[in-house]
Design an enzyme around this catalytic site. Structure first.
Site, PDB file in Angstrom:
ATOM      1  N   VAL A 184      -5.846 -14.892   7.633  1.00 35.72           N
ATOM      2  CA  VAL A 184      -4.867 -15.779   7.000  1.00 35.72           C
ATOM      3  C   VAL A 184      -5.100 -17.231   7.402  1.00 35.72           C
ATOM      4  CG1 VAL A 184      -3.147 -13.936   6.896  1.00 35.72           C
ATOM      5  CG2 VAL A 184      -3.147 -15.499   8.868  1.00 35.72           C
ATOM      6  N   HIS A 214      -4.454 -10.824   2.728  1.00 39.31           N
ATOM      7  CA  HIS A 214      -3.213 -10.787   3.504  1.00 39.31           C
ATOM      8  C   HIS A 214      -2.445 -12.097   3.441  1.00 39.31           C
ATOM      9  CE1 HIS A 214      -5.100  -7.338   6.070  1.00 39.31           C
ATOM     10  NE2 HIS A 214      -4.659  -6.926   4.901  1.00 39.31           N
ATOM     11  N   CYS A 273      14.097 -16.074  -4.221  1.00 38.95           N
ATOM     12  CA  CYS A 273      13.749 -16.654  -5.525  1.00 38.95           C
ATOM     13  C   CYS A 273      12.247 -16.738  -5.771  1.00 38.95           C
ATOM     14  CB  CYS A 273      14.385 -18.033  -5.694  1.00 38.95           C
ATOM     15  SG  CYS A 273      13.644 -19.346  -4.677  1.00 38.95           S
ATOM     16  N   CYS A 294      17.257 -22.255  -3.178  1.00 43.96           N
ATOM     17  CA  CYS A 294      18.332 -21.286  -3.437  1.00 43.96           C
ATOM     18  C   CYS A 294      19.100 -20.869  -2.186  1.00 43.96           C
ATOM     19  CB  CYS A 294      17.770 -20.043  -4.124  1.00 43.96           C
ATOM     20  SG  CYS A 294      16.890 -18.906  -3.008  1.00 43.96           S
ATOM     21  N   SER A 343     -13.101  -4.334  12.307  1.00 41.19           N
ATOM     22  CA  SER A 343     -13.211  -2.942  12.749  1.00 41.19           C
ATOM     23  C   SER A 343     -12.758  -1.983  11.659  1.00 41.19           C
ATOM     24  CB  SER A 343     -12.367  -2.726  14.008  1.00 41.19           C
ATOM     25  OG  SER A 343     -10.997  -2.969  13.723  1.00 41.19           O
ATOM     26  N   GLY A 377     -18.857  -3.758  18.214  1.00 41.55           N
ATOM     27  CA  GLY A 377     -18.213  -2.474  18.422  1.00 41.55           C
ATOM     28  C   GLY A 377     -18.207  -1.624  17.167  1.00 41.55           C
TER      29      GLY A 377
END
Length: 293
Positions: free
Chosen positions: A118, A134, A145, A199, A238, A264
């Site tokens: 993100v 994401h 809203c 709102c 992963s 890994g």
């Protein structure tokens, strides 16, 4: 759905001993193909953004959508922490792996990027075809809203509602920043939250939290990007959560070769044509240099 498994850090593994030759293998994989990149948190750790599962990472408990929606006190606690932590993410810069993917995209070898991150670092690096599975820390959405605003706009409102808060907390010493732009901070009882200016509804970062579904249009676009590519390369993930693993499985079912570059083991290793256990910021620039020099 972005599910929250047990977030025990992955067991350390020995990295591949000859990264130059492994980078050359990745270059061979990419050559002559339009490859879609699927990226995860391990791509951004060299930029200073912590992740949940890298070997050696401290155990962390990710926030769930149920926690966020279930308690006004929890939301106040979260926004106080985020009010500090998001600046760390906003100030980060892309590393050599991000820049290598952008160069490969410009050369036509990477068809686009599906990212589970993100942090917006792909855009900062110059990538153009980026789908944020994401969401993005840089936007805030009203749950009532649907109105979206920049995180910078909300920051100004929170600063006005909490004069001197950042300075008081920062004066206590270094603040640890956790993934998803969340600072580790306990004393948040005095923090004042802000509601939607349009709102009066509840504001939430425009991020898919654990327990929350990735929006269907984003999923459909992601599958389309896999269909349009010749191959898939996973970088720094992963593949613990299904929101990323499903695209690896989908590519494999359609006979598209899959490469994985990650420190890994991953849940997608059985589907990989090529698996490289090494740091992204080493392997990706090496492959790009071999292909573009």
């Amino acid at each position: 759905m972005r599910t929250a498994p047990s977030w025990t850090p992955a067991e350390p593994t020995a990295p591949d001993s000859d990264p130059a030759s492994r980078a050359a293998e990745l270059a061979g994989f990419l050559a002559g193909r339009r490859t879609l990149a699927l990226t995860g948190a391990g791509l951004s750790t060299p930029s200073g953004i912590p992740d949940y599962r890298s070997p050696g990472a401290p155990p962390r408990t990710p926030m769930t959508i149920g926690q966020f929606l279930g308690s006004a006190d929890f939301r106040r606690h979260y926004w106080a922490r985020n009010h500090l932590g998001w600046r760390h993410m906003d100030a980060t810069e892309p590393n050599d792996a991000h820049r290598a993917l952008a160069r490969l995209e410009a050369a036509g070898l990477i068809s686009g990027v599906l990212t589970q991150n993100v942090d917006m670092l792909h855009l900062k690096a110059g990538s153009r075809s980026v789908l944020d599975l994401h969401g993005s820390y840089g936007r805030v959405i009203c749950l009532d809203c649907g109105h979206r605003v920049s995180r910078h706009v909300l920051d100004a409102a929170l600063e006005a509602a909490n004069p001197g808060f950042r300075e008081r907390v920062s004066g206590r010493g270094a603040i640890e920043v956790a993934p998803d732009a969340d600072a580790v901070l306990e004393d948040t009882a005095s923090f004042v939250t802000v509601d939607c200016a349009r709102c009066g509804g509840t504001l939430k970062p425009d991020i898919v939290y654990f327990g929350e579904n990735v929006p269907k249009p984003a999923v459909a676009q992601a599958y389309s990007m896999v269909d349009d590519a010749d191959a898939l390369v996973v970088v720094g993930s992963s593949l613990t959560v299904m929101s990323g693993l499903r695209f690896v499985r989908y590519a494999a079912r359609r006979g598209k070769p899959v490469a994985i570059v990650n420190r890994g083991a991953t849940r997608g290793d059985e589907f990989a044509t090529l698996k490289i256990d090494h740091r992204c910021e080493v392997i990706l620039p090496g492959a790009a240099a071999a292909l573009l020099s």
